[in-house]
Scaffold this motif. Sequence first.
Motif, PDB file in Angstrom:
ATOM      1  N   LYS A 157      53.312  37.556  47.788  1.00 21.60           N
ATOM      2  CA  LYS A 157      53.524  39.200  47.295  1.00 21.60           C
ATOM      3  C   LYS A 157      52.009  39.576  46.278  1.00 21.60           C
ATOM      4  O   LYS A 157      51.061  40.237  46.635  1.00 21.60           O
ATOM      5  N   LYS A 158      51.039  38.065  45.527  1.00 19.70           N
ATOM      6  CA  LYS A 158      49.635  38.517  44.594  1.00 19.70           C
ATOM      7  C   LYS A 158      48.588  38.568  46.066  1.00 19.70           C
ATOM      8  O   LYS A 158      47.699  39.090  46.046  1.00 19.70           O
ATOM      9  N   ILE A 159      49.002  37.226  47.199  1.00 20.65           N
ATOM     10  CA  ILE A 159      47.931  38.031  47.905  1.00 20.65           C
ATOM     11  C   ILE A 159      47.778  38.973  48.533  1.00 20.65           C
ATOM     12  O   ILE A 159      46.660  39.170  49.252  1.00 20.65           O
ATOM     13  N   THR A 160      49.108  39.627  49.034  1.00 23.61           N
ATOM     14  CA  THR A 160      49.272  40.618  49.777  1.00 23.61           C
ATOM     15  C   THR A 160      48.579  41.700  48.923  1.00 23.61           C
ATOM     16  O   THR A 160      48.031  42.795  49.750  1.00 23.61           O
ATOM     17  N   GLU A 161      48.752  41.903  48.255  1.00 26.64           N
ATOM     18  CA  GLU A 161      48.715  42.890  47.112  1.00 26.64           C
ATOM     19  C   GLU A 161      46.886  43.272  46.861  1.00 26.64           C
ATOM     20  O   GLU A 161      46.422  44.157  47.072  1.00 26.64           O
ATOM     21  N   ARG A 162      46.562  41.821  46.429  1.00 32.17           N
ATOM     22  CA  ARG A 162      44.623  41.698  46.955  1.00 32.17           C
ATOM     23  C   ARG A 162      43.828  42.462  47.898  1.00 32.17           C
ATOM     24  O   ARG A 162      43.163  42.825  48.415  1.00 32.17           O
ATOM     25  N   VAL A 163      44.304  41.950  48.886  1.00 31.10           N
ATOM     26  CA  VAL A 163      43.998  41.395  50.795  1.00 31.10           C
ATOM     27  C   VAL A 163      44.069  43.286  50.787  1.00 31.10           C
ATOM     28  O   VAL A 163      43.298  43.683  51.803  1.00 31.10           O
ATOM     29  N   SER A 164      45.487  44.409  50.149  1.00 35.14           N
ATOM     30  CA  SER A 164      45.613  44.951  50.625  1.00 35.14           C
ATOM     31  C   SER A 164      44.882  46.765  50.304  1.00 35.14           C
ATOM     32  O   SER A 164      44.490  47.246  50.517  1.00 35.14           O
ATOM     33  N   LYS A 165      44.240  45.725  48.884  1.00 32.15           N
ATOM     34  CA  LYS A 165      43.131  46.817  48.352  1.00 32.15           C
ATOM     35  C   LYS A 165      41.910  46.515  48.771  1.00 32.15           C
ATOM     36  O   LYS A 165      40.919  47.725  48.539  1.00 32.15           O
ATOM     37  N   LEU A 166      41.777  45.612  49.655  1.00 33.11           N
ATOM     38  CA  LEU A 166      40.242  45.681  50.021  1.00 33.11           C
ATOM     39  C   LEU A 166      38.939  46.878  50.983  1.00 33.11           C
ATOM     40  O   LEU A 166      40.406  47.511  52.089  1.00 33.11           O
ATOM     41  N   LYS A 167      38.626  47.334  50.994  1.00 33.39           N
ATOM     42  CA  LYS A 167      38.184  48.304  51.557  1.00 33.39           C
ATOM     43  C   LYS A 167      36.840  48.319  52.566  1.00 33.39           C
ATOM     44  O   LYS A 167      35.699  47.182  53.094  1.00 33.39           O
ATOM     45  N   VAL A 168      37.028  48.120  53.885  1.00 34.03           N
ATOM     46  CA  VAL A 168      35.888  47.485  55.013  1.00 34.03           C
ATOM     47  C   VAL A 168      34.853  48.460  55.130  1.00 34.03           C
ATOM     48  O   VAL A 168      35.729  49.569  55.187  1.00 34.03           O
ATOM     49  N   GLY A 169      34.255  48.193  55.371  1.00 34.00           N
ATOM     50  CA  GLY A 169      32.904  49.689  56.438  1.00 34.00           C
ATOM     51  C   GLY A 169      31.799  49.008  56.460  1.00 34.00           C
ATOM     52  O   GLY A 169      31.241  48.034  56.257  1.00 34.00           O
ATOM     53  N   ASP A 170      30.827  50.159  56.189  1.00 34.85           N
ATOM     54  CA  ASP A 170      29.193  49.950  56.283  1.00 34.85           C
ATOM     55  C   ASP A 170      29.280  49.453  55.137  1.00 34.85           C
ATOM     56  O   ASP A 170      28.772  50.265  54.453  1.00 34.85           O
ATOM     57  N   GLY A 171      28.362  48.225  54.992  1.00 33.54           N
ATOM     58  CA  GLY A 171      28.103  46.946  54.309  1.00 33.54           C
ATOM     59  C   GLY A 171      26.744  47.374  53.768  1.00 33.54           C
ATOM     60  O   GLY A 171      26.280  47.044  52.266  1.00 33.54           O
ATOM     61  N   MET A 172      26.336  49.056  53.652  1.00 32.69           N
ATOM     62  CA  MET A 172      25.247  49.093  52.848  1.00 32.69           C
ATOM     63  C   MET A 172      25.911  50.428  52.068  1.00 32.69           C
ATOM     64  O   MET A 172      25.261  50.913  50.905  1.00 32.69           O
TER      65      MET A 172
END
Length: 485
Positions: free
Chosen positions: A306-321
Amino acid sequence: MIRSNLLSHLAGYVNDQWIAADTGKRMDVFNPATGEKLADVPFMGAAETRRAIASAKHALLTVSDAATRRHWLEVTRDALLEHQEEIGRILCLEHGKPWKEAQGEVQYAASFFDYYAGLVETATAPETLPDKFKGCTWTLYKRPVGVVGLITPWNFPIAMIAKKIAPALAAGCPSVIKPAPDTPLTMIAMFQIMAQTLDLPKGMINLVIGDAVQIGSELMDSPDVTMVSFTGSTATGRLLMQQAVKHVKRLGLELGGNAPFIVLDDADLDGAADGLMINKFRGAGQTCVCANRVYVQKKVYDAFAKKITERVSKLKVGDGMKEGTDIGPLINVNGFAKVKGHLADALDKGATLLTGSRPDALDATRGLFFTPTVIGGVDDTMRCCHEETFGPLIPLIPFDDDEEVIRRANDTEFGLAAYVFGKSQTRAHHIIARLHFGHCAFNTGTGPAAIAPFGGMLSSGLGREGGLEGLMEYMETQTVPDGSH
Ligand code: ADP
């Protein structure tokens, strides 16, 4: 196209000259976030490599004292830090990792120059043994191993070369350097900085970009190159070992990993989850030290999932700039296909998707952005457990007891990095002592540091980078018994 004051020459560097390929051939470098062409660079081969080796061999004739070598390292450290934003921007554009993270990599690279600057004078001083033996005094001199070939991968475009060239310069070894084809621009920027700021002997550092097989074979075939240090795939490392036989060439190999990350039932679960996030998502999971298999003891499995799923679902993927991006794109379509293949295989064999994307929604033709994904109920039959995934996929694997997890964690030919999270030091150290991994972190997800030796056991490689051992890789001990009095 990229514009940068650190990329005045989109060229190789041989005998203190910026050069094109003899054939005039060039190769394109792309931004993995946009698909845009950033630049083209020379595509060199055997002939340019031979000239680079000859120029490095010539540089070996100029012996520089330890204080001078310390000065080179300090100047490079300062120059890298001074230009960290711009190097970080180039690195972000060609690799994809977020700009802030890329700047962090430049600082990490600088730490190797800093560390070896502090070490070089004492570590390379001659040592006379206290006892006479056979009527002689015995003195040990540290000599540079000779001309070195340095071959680097794309996943840390500046850190991987820093780990090699800082000790090579500290030891007084001239080098011929080959960067990965995906990320040559950061290397060119580093060369420009070093060429402008250092007063090195002519031919001390050389850069050849291009045909990996031709450049690699030339380095391995030449009796004038006494050592090759390589970071990359195990397949290429094996090939280099075969090629090293002819001249009994010294090799440093940092190869693949398959890191277990073990969460024991007495662990601080928030600490373990935070440690996993930092460990796993650096470079979008494209690092050889990041957790590949996450073993969680059954008693805490649901809570940790549960803890890791919560954290991962908040990550933003995109252009590094772009501000706010946590994770950039994967490096190329092959890398993307591998991670997607591991995810599909695990789901087919019964794993459950806890957060992320289903494989059919992941399409590399729409961009190389891979949604960070957590899967549960993974077992050792799945590809993600016995191959290195190299991407943002976390497989959670339940286990019962310590004996079982030691056996399963060690069930790999690789031995690079492992992580153990738990409260009891005695219990964790009992586990660590039985794990065959060169880097075994306890209650931290941290990877290597300049001050400590790092390297793999088993098929993960030979030798160490970082620490005193990382310097000794580039030195030979010459023993001089003196019977003259
Ligand atoms: P990866 O899968 O990470 O790209 P590689 O081992 O293919 O791993 O690449 C790591 C580095 O090794 C790159 O600079 C690459 O160009 C280089 N390389 C690939 N093949 C050879 C070879 N036959 N000889 C020497 N270097 C090689």
